[in-house]
Design a protein around this motif. Structure first.
Motif, short mmCIF file in Angstrom:
data_model
loop_
_atom_site.label_atom_id
_atom_site.label_comp_id
_atom_site.label_asym_id
_atom_site.label_seq_id
_atom_site.Cartn_x
_atom_site.Cartn_y
_atom_site.Cartn_z
N LEU A 58 1.04 -1.13 -0.16
CA LEU A 58 0.12 -0.21 0.06
C LEU A 58 1.03 1.22 -0.07
O LEU A 58 0.13 2.04 -0.27
N ALA A 59 2.03 1.52 1.13
CA ALA A 59 2.93 2.17 0.81
C ALA A 59 3.45 3.03 -0.73
O ALA A 59 3.56 3.49 -0.34
N THR A 82 1.00 4.36 -2.92
CA THR A 82 0.56 5.33 -2.83
C THR A 82 2.10 6.46 -3.32
O THR A 82 1.82 7.09 -3.83
N ILE A 83 2.98 6.18 -2.65
CA ILE A 83 4.68 6.94 -3.53
C ILE A 83 4.01 6.65 -5.40
O ILE A 83 4.71 7.83 -5.69
N ALA A 104 1.60 6.94 -7.15
CA ALA A 104 0.44 7.82 -7.61
C ALA A 104 1.33 9.35 -7.57
O ALA A 104 0.68 10.19 -7.90
N VAL A 105 1.17 9.54 -5.43
CA VAL A 105 1.23 10.83 -5.50
C VAL A 105 2.79 11.27 -6.08
O VAL A 105 2.06 12.80 -6.33
N THR A 129 -5.58 14.13 -11.94
CA THR A 129 -5.76 13.50 -11.05
C THR A 129 -7.11 12.85 -11.22
O THR A 129 -7.02 12.07 -11.00
N VAL A 180 -7.21 4.08 -11.43
CA VAL A 180 -7.19 3.48 -9.54
C VAL A 180 -8.41 3.00 -10.00
O VAL A 180 -8.69 1.64 -9.61
N GLN A 225 9.74 7.36 -7.59
CA GLN A 225 8.21 5.88 -8.37
C GLN A 225 8.98 4.95 -9.01
O GLN A 225 7.83 3.50 -7.89
N GLY A 282 9.02 2.69 -5.56
CA GLY A 282 7.28 3.01 -4.81
C GLY A 282 7.58 1.29 -6.27
O GLY A 282 6.68 0.64 -5.31
#
Length: 281
Positions: free
Chosen positions: A126-127, A130-131, A133-134, A143, A150, A265, A268
């Motif tokens: 999950l982390a 998040t990395i 995508a963010v 966005t 997603v 990324q 990630g």
């Protein structure tokens, strides 16, 4: 170990298959390409059925799991094709790979144990997502575009996890090849009905049949590998190992399709697939 080996075979096939989805979906309607790949996969599996003579009856209690697998497989492919059509691959692939988390969850519901290490691996996944995508370049991926990628990718993830669970249950009553064939027939029926009802494109371009046939064979081998794992101990390992397919898919897209992904990324991505690899142990 046998279940894990089946999962790795599936991973290799799906890695190439999903890269091809991203490649062809820019020029071929999703509905037409998805149906064609499904049909070619069915032809391949029927050929195997004839050659190997793996005919076997399906007991009454195996009918509902096969129908469930066919419905789940349909939803999974709809989500998969839409996610990879929208892209980018570096966002869609790790999210689809999250079907491993769903698979572990289903196994736990079925009575499997759950360790602290597995919990840490899921948090790692999950982390990492998040990395990815963010830290995306907002100019390349707005966005709004990310949100739909997603949603469709997670639909695919949940669909594949359910497909493997239902398919492996059915395989315990028949065999992997028969289960795969019946599941694919159900999915083709649903997809064809949807295409006709919605008036969507039915036929792909004439020059694309070869790549669609290759994709069908790759998909046929992959789903057969994971479903056949139902005959061996720890079949959930096959579903989990399969999720590693995302790394070569991302690499192929970055090299051949020039989809930019920065160093953070990539970190990630490695975090996501490290968690997946741990779950496969």
């Amino acid at each position: 170990m046998i279940s894990l080996a089946f999962g790795l075979v599936a991973a290799a096939c799906w890695g190439i298959h999903d890269f091809c989805i991203r490649f062809i979906s820019q020029n071929i309607p999703v509905s037409a390409s998805m149906l064609a790949v499904m049909v070619f996969g069915l032809i391949f599996q029927l050929g195997l059925l004839v050659v190997t003579g793996s005919y076997t009856s399906i007991p009454a209690q195996g009918v509902l799991p096969l129908i469930g697998a066919g419905i789940s497989f349909t939803l999974a492919n709809v989500g998969l094709y839409l996610a990879f059509q929208r892209g980018p691959v570096w966002l869609a692939a790790p999210l689809v790979a999250c079907f491993s988390v769903f698979s572990v969850g289903i196994a736990i519901i079925g009575g499997a144990s759950f360790s602290i290490g597995q919990g840490a691996a899921i948090l790692s996944i999950l982390a990492g997502i998040t990395i990815i995508a963010v830290l995306a370049d907002k100019e390349l991926v707005p966005t709004e575009g990310k949100i739909w990628t997603v949603i469709t990718a997670l639909l695919a993830a949940a669909g594949f996890a359910a497909t493997f669970a239902f398919g492996q249950i059915a395989t315990e009553m028949t065999n992997g090849l028969v289960s795969s064939v019946v599941m694919r027939v159900v999915a083709i029926g649903i997809i064809l009905t949807g295409i006709l009802a919605l008036g969507l494109p039915l036929w792909p371009k004439a020059g694309t049949w070869r790549i669609l046939a290759i994709m069908g064979v790759l998909d046929g081998i992959a789903i057969l590998s994971v479903v056949t794992a139902g005959n061996y101990p720890n079949p959930e390992y096959a579903a989990v190992a399969t999720a590693i397919y995302g790394l070569p898919t991302i690499l192929l897209a970055s090299v051949f399709l020039k989809e930019r992904i920065n160093a953070k990324q990539w970190a990630g991505c490695l975090l996501v697939f490290s968690g997946i690899a741990y779950l496969a142990l």
